[in-house]
Write an enzyme that holds these catalytic residues in place. Structure first.
Site, mmCIF file in Angstrom:
data_model
loop_
_atom_site.group_PDB
_atom_site.id
_atom_site.type_symbol
_atom_site.label_atom_id
_atom_site.label_comp_id
_atom_site.label_asym_id
_atom_site.label_seq_id
_atom_site.Cartn_x
_atom_site.Cartn_y
_atom_site.Cartn_z
ATOM 1 N N LYS A 38 1.554 2.100 7.462
ATOM 2 C CA LYS A 38 1.949 1.039 8.625
ATOM 3 C C LYS A 38 3.066 1.884 9.642
ATOM 4 O O LYS A 38 3.419 2.753 9.301
ATOM 5 C CB LYS A 38 2.533 -0.319 8.228
ATOM 6 C CG LYS A 38 1.554 -1.325 7.723
ATOM 7 C CD LYS A 38 0.223 -1.458 8.378
ATOM 8 C CE LYS A 38 0.791 -2.165 9.624
ATOM 9 N NZ LYS A 38 -0.493 -2.564 10.447
ATOM 10 N N ASP A 52 -2.283 -7.189 15.115
ATOM 11 C CA ASP A 52 -1.580 -5.905 15.244
ATOM 12 C C ASP A 52 -1.838 -5.111 16.439
ATOM 13 O O ASP A 52 -1.275 -4.173 16.662
ATOM 14 C CB ASP A 52 -1.918 -5.103 13.932
ATOM 15 C CG ASP A 52 -3.239 -4.843 13.700
ATOM 16 O OD1 ASP A 52 -4.203 -5.212 14.439
ATOM 17 O OD2 ASP A 52 -3.532 -4.231 12.470
ATOM 18 N N GLU A 65 -6.163 4.559 13.584
ATOM 19 C CA GLU A 65 -6.898 3.809 14.401
ATOM 20 C C GLU A 65 -7.759 4.047 15.490
ATOM 21 O O GLU A 65 -8.767 3.691 15.959
ATOM 22 C CB GLU A 65 -6.446 2.490 14.416
ATOM 23 C CG GLU A 65 -5.298 2.379 15.612
ATOM 24 C CD GLU A 65 -4.002 2.907 15.362
ATOM 25 O OE1 GLU A 65 -3.115 2.786 16.205
ATOM 26 O OE2 GLU A 65 -3.705 3.495 14.196
ATOM 27 N N HIS A 108 -0.756 1.723 16.220
ATOM 28 C CA HIS A 108 -1.007 0.495 17.104
ATOM 29 C C HIS A 108 -0.018 0.497 18.246
ATOM 30 O O HIS A 108 0.568 -0.526 18.555
ATOM 31 C CB HIS A 108 -1.088 -0.887 16.372
ATOM 32 C CG HIS A 108 -1.825 -0.940 15.078
ATOM 33 N ND1 HIS A 108 -3.337 -1.173 15.213
ATOM 34 C CD2 HIS A 108 -1.623 -0.923 13.949
ATOM 35 C CE1 HIS A 108 -3.729 -1.126 14.088
ATOM 36 N NE2 HIS A 108 -2.849 -1.009 13.227
ATOM 37 N N TYR A 150 -1.190 4.311 10.649
ATOM 38 C CA TYR A 150 -1.421 3.724 11.709
ATOM 39 C C TYR A 150 -0.200 3.244 12.644
ATOM 40 O O TYR A 150 0.658 3.057 12.210
ATOM 41 C CB TYR A 150 -2.053 2.059 11.145
ATOM 42 C CG TYR A 150 -3.145 2.304 10.079
ATOM 43 C CD1 TYR A 150 -4.499 2.309 11.011
ATOM 44 C CD2 TYR A 150 -3.278 1.937 8.911
ATOM 45 C CE1 TYR A 150 -5.552 2.282 10.259
ATOM 46 C CE2 TYR A 150 -4.425 2.152 8.214
ATOM 47 C CZ TYR A 150 -5.353 2.313 8.953
ATOM 48 O OH TYR A 150 -6.691 2.242 8.111
ATOM 49 N N ARG A 154 0.765 -1.277 -0.116
ATOM 50 C CA ARG A 154 0.157 0.015 0.106
ATOM 51 C C ARG A 154 0.987 1.368 -0.077
ATOM 52 O O ARG A 154 2.129 1.039 0.360
ATOM 53 C CB ARG A 154 -0.792 -0.003 1.102
ATOM 54 C CG ARG A 154 -2.062 -1.170 1.270
ATOM 55 C CD ARG A 154 -2.964 -0.922 2.671
ATOM 56 N NE ARG A 154 -2.151 -1.497 3.390
ATOM 57 C CZ ARG A 154 -2.476 -1.885 4.836
ATOM 58 N NH1 ARG A 154 -3.745 -1.291 5.109
ATOM 59 N NH2 ARG A 154 -1.755 -2.503 5.748
#
Length: 371
Positions: free
Chosen positions: A74, A269, A117, A95, A93, A15
């Protein structure tokens, strides 16, 4: 604002953070977008397409990370930590509840980390996570049934069965966006589908949505254990925004599954919701076997369908990105509560409560900083 878009370096992550249409939206608003050469190739966008949309193509990651705002897909990898600095805004993102190294690096360098997120609407919706959850939910079944095939180490079960032979049992723990989309795919394949969730009202909604094509159960240890034992494919679809996923499926439960069964934990994740998910895998090597059960623990599932995922991601991130570039961080945080919830770290402070709790850090309310 000067915006950088680096090439993703996580294993098999194809991506890219923005489409050419997203670039054009930003450049027409007067912002400068610098994209690392080749960043979009995995999603079908070459450098010339980005140039046509108004982007500047740069040859190195250093040049991209030197911008005021860096937009990624990511969480940063360890080799990217050296780019962190106090005046950097990072929008991706993150996490953090499951990524201690990333959290520590952001705090040590006083970098502002904004997590897709954890941007959360008043109704609890997670607009920047939803499309990737839709994709991951659908792909969890697609991946899971592949590893049910005998040639891939599975027990050799066809999801739909055939006349005279029972369909596979697909058990989904969690009835949110991931679980709902997993159920759609599993129903489409003709499997026996059981979905568990703690929210009875949500189960009632799913019963109406699927019109009796799935079986719903209240999520508790007794029901989970009973269904795990019967599952040919078990899908973990549990999410607590910004926090580690709760471990709902124990190792003892997994031991009761038949050899060749499959587990797909979409919550990997966020630390994983299944006790035997003790490592993260990649698209290159997605499965490991424990207690005779195939464990699929890929943390970037949507990266396998990168073109679809990049379009879906930009559709939801672009408005937030444009507002951030137009207004600046302080003004945007003060005027949009949903966006403010996305800020996880600021100037060496943890400003998201769940992330602070996950790492036993002091929590600072972002609104108290920008009074």
């Amino acid at each position: 604002m000067k915006i950088g878009v680096p090439k993703e370096i996580k294993s098999n992550e194809n991506r890219v953070a923005i489409t050419p249409a997203g670039v054009m939206m930003l450049t027409q608003a007067g912002h400068q977008v610098n994209i690392e050469s080749g960043a979009g190739l995995g999603s079908g966008f070459d450098d010339e397409v980005y140039k046509g949309a108004g982007a500047d193509i740069v040859s190195s990651a250093d040049q991209v990370w030197a911008q005021e705002l860096v937009v990624k897909v990511k969480e940063p990898q360890p080799s990217e930590f050296s780019f962190f600095r106090k005046d950097l805004l990072l929008f991706t993102y993150l996490h953090l509840a499951a990524e201690k190294e990333v959290a520590e690096a952001l705090l040590e360098n006083k970098t502002t980390g904004i997590a897709y997120e954890t941007i959360q609407m008043a109704n609890g919706g997670l607009p920047l996570l939803t499309p990737m959850s839709e994709i991951a939910g659908r792909m969890s079944v697609q991946a899971g049934v592949r590893f049910l095939e005998k040639v891939h180490g599975g027990k050799g079960v066809l999801p739909s069965g055939v006349p005279g032979v029972s369909p596979a049992n697909i058990v989904i723990v969690g009835g949110g966006i991931v679980g709902t989309n997993a159920a759609k795919m599993a129903i489409g394949l003709g499997a026996n589908v059981t979905l568990l969730d703690i929210n009875i009202e949500r189960l009632r909604q799913l019963e109406d949505l699927f019109q009796g094509k799935i079986r719903t159960l209240a999520s508790n240890q007794y029901n989970i254990a009973e269904q795990v034992e019967k599952a040919d494919l078990l899908i973990g679809a549990v999410l607590i925004p910004g926090a580690r996923a709760p471990r709902l499926v124990t190792e003892e439960m997994v031991k009761t599954m038949e050899p060749g069964s499959v587990i797909v934990d979409v919550a990997v994740d966020q630390g994983g919701s299944i006790e035997t998910i003790d490592r993260v895998t990649t698209h290159e090597d997605p499965v490991y076997v424990k207690h005779g059960v195939n464990h699929y623990a890929v943390a970037n599932i949507p990266g396998a369908v990168s073109k679809t995922a990049t379009y879906a991601l930009t559709n939801v991130t672009a408005p937030y990105l444009l507002n951030l570039a137009n207004k600046g961080l302080k003004s945007y945080v003060q005027t949009d509560i949903a966006f403010a919830r996305g800020v996880n770290t600021y100037q060496g402070k943890v400003v998201h409560e769940a992330a602070a709790k996950a790492h036993d850090k002091r929590y600072t309310d972002i609104s108290s900083i920008f009074e």
